[in-house]
Design an enzyme around this catalytic site. Structure first.
Site, short mmCIF file in Angstrom:
data_model
loop_
_atom_site.label_atom_id
_atom_site.label_comp_id
_atom_site.label_asym_id
_atom_site.label_seq_id
_atom_site.Cartn_x
_atom_site.Cartn_y
_atom_site.Cartn_z
N GLU A 89 -5.37 -8.52 0.24
CA GLU A 89 -6.16 -8.17 1.42
C GLU A 89 -7.59 -7.88 1.00
OE1 GLU A 89 -4.72 -5.11 4.14
OE2 GLU A 89 -2.65 -5.73 3.76
N GLU B 42 0.80 -1.24 0.00
CA GLU B 42 0.00 0.00 0.00
C GLU B 42 0.83 1.28 0.00
OE1 GLU B 42 -3.16 -0.03 2.89
OE2 GLU B 42 -4.20 -1.66 1.84
C1 BGP Z 1 -4.64 -2.18 5.12
C2 BGP Z 1 -3.29 -2.52 5.68
C3 BGP Z 1 -3.29 -3.51 6.77
C4 BGP Z 1 -4.53 -3.54 7.65
C5 BGP Z 1 -5.81 -3.24 6.93
C6 BGP Z 1 -7.00 -2.92 7.81
O1 BGP Z 1 -4.63 -0.87 4.69
O2 BGP Z 1 -2.43 -2.99 4.65
O3 BGP Z 1 -2.07 -3.40 7.46
O4 BGP Z 1 -4.38 -3.10 8.90
O5 BGP Z 1 -5.69 -2.20 6.01
O6 BGP Z 1 -6.94 -1.58 8.25
P1 BGP Z 1 -7.11 -1.15 9.75
O7 BGP Z 1 -6.13 -1.93 10.53
O8 BGP Z 1 -6.81 0.31 9.78
O9 BGP Z 1 -8.53 -1.44 10.09
#
Ligand code: BGP
Length: 469
Positions: free
Chosen positions: A368, A165
């Site tokens: 993801e 990201e």
């Molecule tokens: C993405 C990231 C992750 C993860 C996920 C969920 O942007 O790559 O590391 O954490 O989002 O986001 P959050 O943890 O802010 O809910």
């Protein structure tokens, strides 16, 4: 029209994801150096910090055994740069090398394909002190780190992801604990830093192909379908702008080796054109990813920004998706939201797959996708996360739709394999298939329990995506 019913490909990588700093804990053991995530001030003391996280560092064998029981075909995790090279660019730490060797071997033992992210938000703090990504020396450091990874794990790891990201780090850095330049011509400095990451990514892709004949490597941005809030041409312009600034700007460089001219023109108007050294463009051109990995959580809906838009009044999610003079995110009334206010849009997932594939024609890997919510253990030690099952049913169904619409996708690695610490909302915002017994304030016994969704996912995998039930 004849309805196609193509199945998921035979070797589809049904997996799950994590990242090192959010899951491992053991932040300062066995020679690990500090990362920027280790030293970031925790604004809200009621949120879990990452010093213990869910202690995957010490419990990875048991965790992988559970993943095996679930039938996972792949596990997408990140390597902590600071375990491998504690100060970012100096000596290699053999204990760090050993840890990931053990972890990879454990996966291979169960025939789980390792998918390795080289860098997931956790730059070495020592490098940060020297300017981080604003300093071109970090490019060299990343290349050296990559070489160490390829040398040590390249015999077993086939799938590599460069940077997780990058687009979110650039647009939302401060929220996820990534430092961005402040003061002066801030926008220019941020895009300068972005350029250095682009060059670093390109060099590492070239190096990977040089060192490892059978490995495959790709970028891993967060990509979203973008809708116009209305049929007003101005709003359509905003949607187009956001697609360019948020999505294509990053993928055009990674895949085609060129900067998007419309994004560059915008930066020029903002007096934010960054410097490109003579050889940089050649380096960007040389790099050829084998696939595109991407993370998808939700689509975005935008309108043309009001001229008096006050950024401080926007929610986190709106801020990541609003750029002065280009677009402003609004909420989409046709979509439901998660308990944490994130929009849910499975059809947007299909649209995202189609848009990326249509634009770049490379195989896609989902690294993801998932839903954060409040889960709890009931008195029988069960976790009834039906809402997560529903989310996955709808999203997996849309992958199949995309496949039948002609898209090539070869894996799905939802977030997350196991409960872990969210980027900024603690562990109470749970994503895992596996529950971990801890709270934001208390470590408790860290015992693992499979959630209902993990049993459901097991059946999905067993039926290769046919039985979403
Ligand atoms: C993405 C990231 C992750 C993860 C996920 C969920 O942007 O790559 O590391 O954490 O989002 O986001 P959050 O943890 O802010 O809910």
């Amino acid at each position: 029209m004849k309805k196609l019913n193509k199945p998921f490909p035979k070797d589809f990588l049904w997996g799950a994801s994590t990242s090192a700093y959010q899951v491992e804990g053991a932040w300062n053991v066995d020679g690990k150096g500090l990362s920027i995530q280790d030293v970031k001030p925790i604004k809200d003391a009621s949120l879990a910090d990452i010093k213990v996280a869910v202690d995957h560092y010490h419990k990875f064998k048991a965790d992988i055994k559970m993943m095996h029981e679930m039938g996972l075909k792949s596990y997408r995790f990140s390597i902590a740069w600071t375990r491998i090279i504690p100060d970012g660019d100096g000596e290699v730490n053999s204990a760090g090398i050993k840890f990931y060797n053990d972890l990879i071997n454990e996966l291979i033992k169960y025939q789980i394909e390792p998918i390795v992210t080289m860098y997931h938000f956790d730059l070495s703090d020592a490098l940060e002190q020297k300017g981080g990504w604003s300093n071109r020396e970090t490019i060299t450091a990343f290349e050296k780190y990559a070489q160490v990874l390829f040398e040590n794990y390249g015999d077993r790891v086939k799938y590599w992801l460069t940077i997780n990201e990058q687009n979110i780090m650039i647009m939302l850095g401060e929220i996820i604990g990534v430092k961005l330049p402040d003061g002066g011509n801030k926008l220019k400095s941020i895009y300068q830093l972005n350029h250095h990451m682009m060059v670093a990514q390109a060099k590492v892709m070239v190096l990977c192909h040089k060192m490892l004949a059978n490995a495959k490597i790709g970028p891993a941005p967060n990509i979203s379908a973008i809708y116009s809030d209305s049929n007003k041409p101005e709003d359509a312009t905003a949607a187009l702008n956001m697609r360019i600034m948020r999505n294509w700007f990053y993928l055009d460089v990674a895949v085609k080796g060129v900067y998007n001219p419309i994004a560059l023109a915008y930066l020029e108007k903002q007096d934010a054109l960054f410097e490109i050294q003579v050889d940089d463009l050649e380096v960007l051109k040389q790099a050829q990813p084998d696939f595109i990995a991407f993370n998808y959580y939700a689509s975005a809906t935008v309108k043309f920004p009001e001229s008096d838009l006050d950024f401080s009044q926007l929610t986190d999610q709106q801020r990541v998706r609003s750029v002065a003079g280009m677009y402003q995110q609004v909420s989409n009334d046709s979509l439901n939201k998660t308990e944490f206010g994130w929009e849910i849009d499975p059809i947007g997932f299909k649209n995202t797959l189609k848009e990326i594939y249509e634009r770049y024609n490379l195989p896609l890997l989902v690294t993801e996708n998932g839903i954060g919510g409040y889960d709890s253990l009931d008195k029988n030690h069960q976790i009834n996360d039906d809402y997560r099952i529903k989310y996955y049913q709808e999203h997996i169904f849309q992958i199949k739709e995309a496949i039948n619409d002609g898209v090539q996708v070869f894996g799905y690695n939802p977030w997350s394999a196991i409960d872990l610490v969210s980027t900024h909302e603690g562990i109470k915002k749970r994503y895992g298939f596996i529950y971990v017994n801890r709270s934001d304030k208390e470590i408790l016994d860290l015992k693992r329990y499979r959630k209902k969704s993990s049993y459901w996912y097991q059946e999905v995998i067993k039926s290769n995506g046919e039985k979403l039930g």
